[in-house]
Write an enzyme that holds these catalytic residues in place. Structure first.
Site, short mmCIF file in Angstrom:
data_model
loop_
_atom_site.label_atom_id
_atom_site.label_comp_id
_atom_site.label_asym_id
_atom_site.label_seq_id
_atom_site.Cartn_x
_atom_site.Cartn_y
_atom_site.Cartn_z
N ASP A 192 0.81 -1.28 -0.12
CA ASP A 192 -0.06 -0.10 0.04
C ASP A 192 0.82 1.20 0.14
O ASP A 192 1.51 1.52 -0.86
CB ASP A 192 -0.95 -0.27 1.24
CG ASP A 192 -2.09 0.85 1.26
OD1 ASP A 192 -2.81 1.11 0.34
OD2 ASP A 192 -2.31 1.30 2.30
N PHE B 72 -10.26 -0.39 -0.76
CA PHE B 72 -9.84 -1.29 0.23
C PHE B 72 -10.33 -2.81 -0.12
O PHE B 72 -11.65 -2.87 -0.54
CB PHE B 72 -10.63 -1.05 1.65
CG PHE B 72 -10.08 -1.73 2.81
CD1 PHE B 72 -8.59 -1.48 3.15
CD2 PHE B 72 -10.41 -2.97 3.28
CE1 PHE B 72 -8.14 -1.99 4.30
CE2 PHE B 72 -9.80 -3.77 4.13
CZ PHE B 72 -8.65 -3.33 4.71
P1 IMP Z 1 1.88 -0.61 3.93
O1 IMP Z 1 2.83 -0.48 4.86
O2 IMP Z 1 1.03 0.74 3.86
O3 IMP Z 1 2.38 -0.73 2.48
O4 IMP Z 1 0.77 -1.56 4.21
C1 IMP Z 1 0.64 -3.19 3.93
C2 IMP Z 1 -0.17 -3.73 4.72
O5 IMP Z 1 -1.68 -3.02 5.07
C3 IMP Z 1 -0.73 -4.93 4.38
O6 IMP Z 1 0.18 -6.18 4.54
C4 IMP Z 1 -1.99 -5.19 4.57
O7 IMP Z 1 -1.83 -5.89 5.89
C5 IMP Z 1 -2.68 -3.92 4.87
N1 IMP Z 1 -3.47 -3.39 3.79
C6 IMP Z 1 -3.25 -2.38 2.95
N2 IMP Z 1 -4.19 -2.25 2.12
C7 IMP Z 1 -5.12 -3.16 2.28
C8 IMP Z 1 -6.21 -3.80 1.65
O8 IMP Z 1 -7.06 -3.06 0.72
N3 IMP Z 1 -6.95 -4.74 2.37
C9 IMP Z 1 -6.26 -5.53 3.40
N4 IMP Z 1 -5.32 -5.09 3.87
C10 IMP Z 1 -4.55 -4.02 3.57
#
Ligand code: IMP
Length: 213
Positions: A133, A187
Site C-alpha cells: 500500500d 480497500f
Molecule cells: P503498507 O505498509 O501501507 O504498504 O501496508 C501494508 C499492509 O496494510 C498489508 O500487509 C495489509 O496488511 C494492509 N493493507 C493495505 N491495504 C489493504 C487492503 O486493501 N486490504 C487489506 N489489507 C490492506
C-alpha cells in the site's frame, strides 16, 4: 516483472460469474468483485514460472520463502505449489509477522517485526506479501532482513499493489521483483486479505463496503 493493471470495473472471467454474488455471510459488506479466481490462479502460475526461470538462471537450487502473516498465507501456499509445478528450486517455508502502528488507517511509520529469523543470515530470501500500500511495511522489512539479519539478498513478491498510495520517497526505492496486479486505491479483501479478520477464505479479491463495518 510488470504487474497487470486492474481497471476500476475489475478483472472478471466469464466462468467465475458465481463469484459476483457475495456469499450470504458477507452480503451487504462486499461492494463488488474486483479480481476473480481464474485471473488470480493464472497470475500466480505465471509468477511462479518466472521465479523458477530466474532461479535456474543463477543456479539457485534452494529458495527461502518468507511469507508475511497473516494475509500472504493463501498466496504463499498457492505460489509454492506452482513453483514446484514449474520445476523450480527446492523451497523452504518461513513466516514473519509485520504490523504497522498508527491510529485507524493512518500509519505512524513504525513497523513491528516478529518471528524466528535465524534462517535469514547469508540466505537469498523471497518475501511473499499480499498487498503493498504505502510501501512502509515492506521497505522496513527489507531493510531489517538485509541490515540486521544479514540476508544475502531480498527479493519481493507481492500479489497486489496500490501504486497510487505509495509514499513519494518509496516510489523508486521500493522495487517489486514479482508483481501480480496493480489495483486502484480501494480497500480490498479475500484470497488471504482480511477486513477486520473476515473474508480471508474467499477465492477472489473483492472491494469492501467500508460503511458496513
Ligand atoms: P503498507 O505498509 O501501507 O504498504 O501496508 C501494508 C499492509 O496494510 C498489508 O500487509 C495489509 O496488511 C494492509 N493493507 C493495505 N491495504 C489493504 C487492503 O486493501 N486490504 C487489506 N489489507 C490492506
Amino acid at each position: 516483472m510488470k504487474a497487470i493493471i486492474v481497471p476500476e470495473q475489475g478483472l472478471i472471467h466469464s466462468c467465475d460469474r458465481a463469484e459476483i454474488r457475495p456469499p450470504p455471510a458477507y452480503r451487504g459488506r462486499i461492494e463488488r468483485l474486483l479480481i476473480s479466481s481464474t485471473h488470480i490462479r493464472a497470475r500466480v502460475a505465471r509468477i511462479a514460472r518466472e521465479i523458477a526461470v530466474d532461479a535456474a538462471r543463477v543456479n539457485a537450487d534452494q529458495l527461502h520463502l518468507v511469507v508475511v502473516l497473516k494475509g500472504a498465507t493463501v498466496f504463499g501456499a498457492d505460489l509454492a505449489r506452482e513453483i514446484s509445478r514449474a520445476r523450480g528450486p527446492e523451497l523452504r517455508f518461513n513466516f514473519i509477522k509485520a504490523s504497522s502502528y498508527g491510529n485507524g488507517t493512518v500509519t505512524r511509520g513504525e513497523v513491528k517485526i516478529e518471528g524466528s529469523l535465524q534462517y535469514a543470515r547469508g540466505r537469498h530470501l523471497l518475501v511473499v506479501e499480499d498487498i503493498i500500500d504505502t510501501g512502509l511495511t515492506m521497505a522496513r522489512l527489507k531493510r531489517y532482513l538485509l541490515r540486521e539479519r544479514k540476508a544475502a539478498s531480498v527479493k519481493i513478491c507481492a500479489l497486489l499493489n496500490k501504486p497510487d498510495r505509495r509514499l513519494p520517497r518509496l516510489r523508486k526505492e521500493l522495487a517489486i521483483d514479482y508483481a501480480g496486479f496493480d489495483i486502484p486505491d480501494l480497500f480490498v479483501a479475500g484470497y488471504g486479505l482480511d477486513c477486520a479478520e473476515q473474508m480471508r477464505e474467499l477465492p477472489c479479491v473483492v472491494v469492501v463496503n467500508d460503511r458496513a463495518f
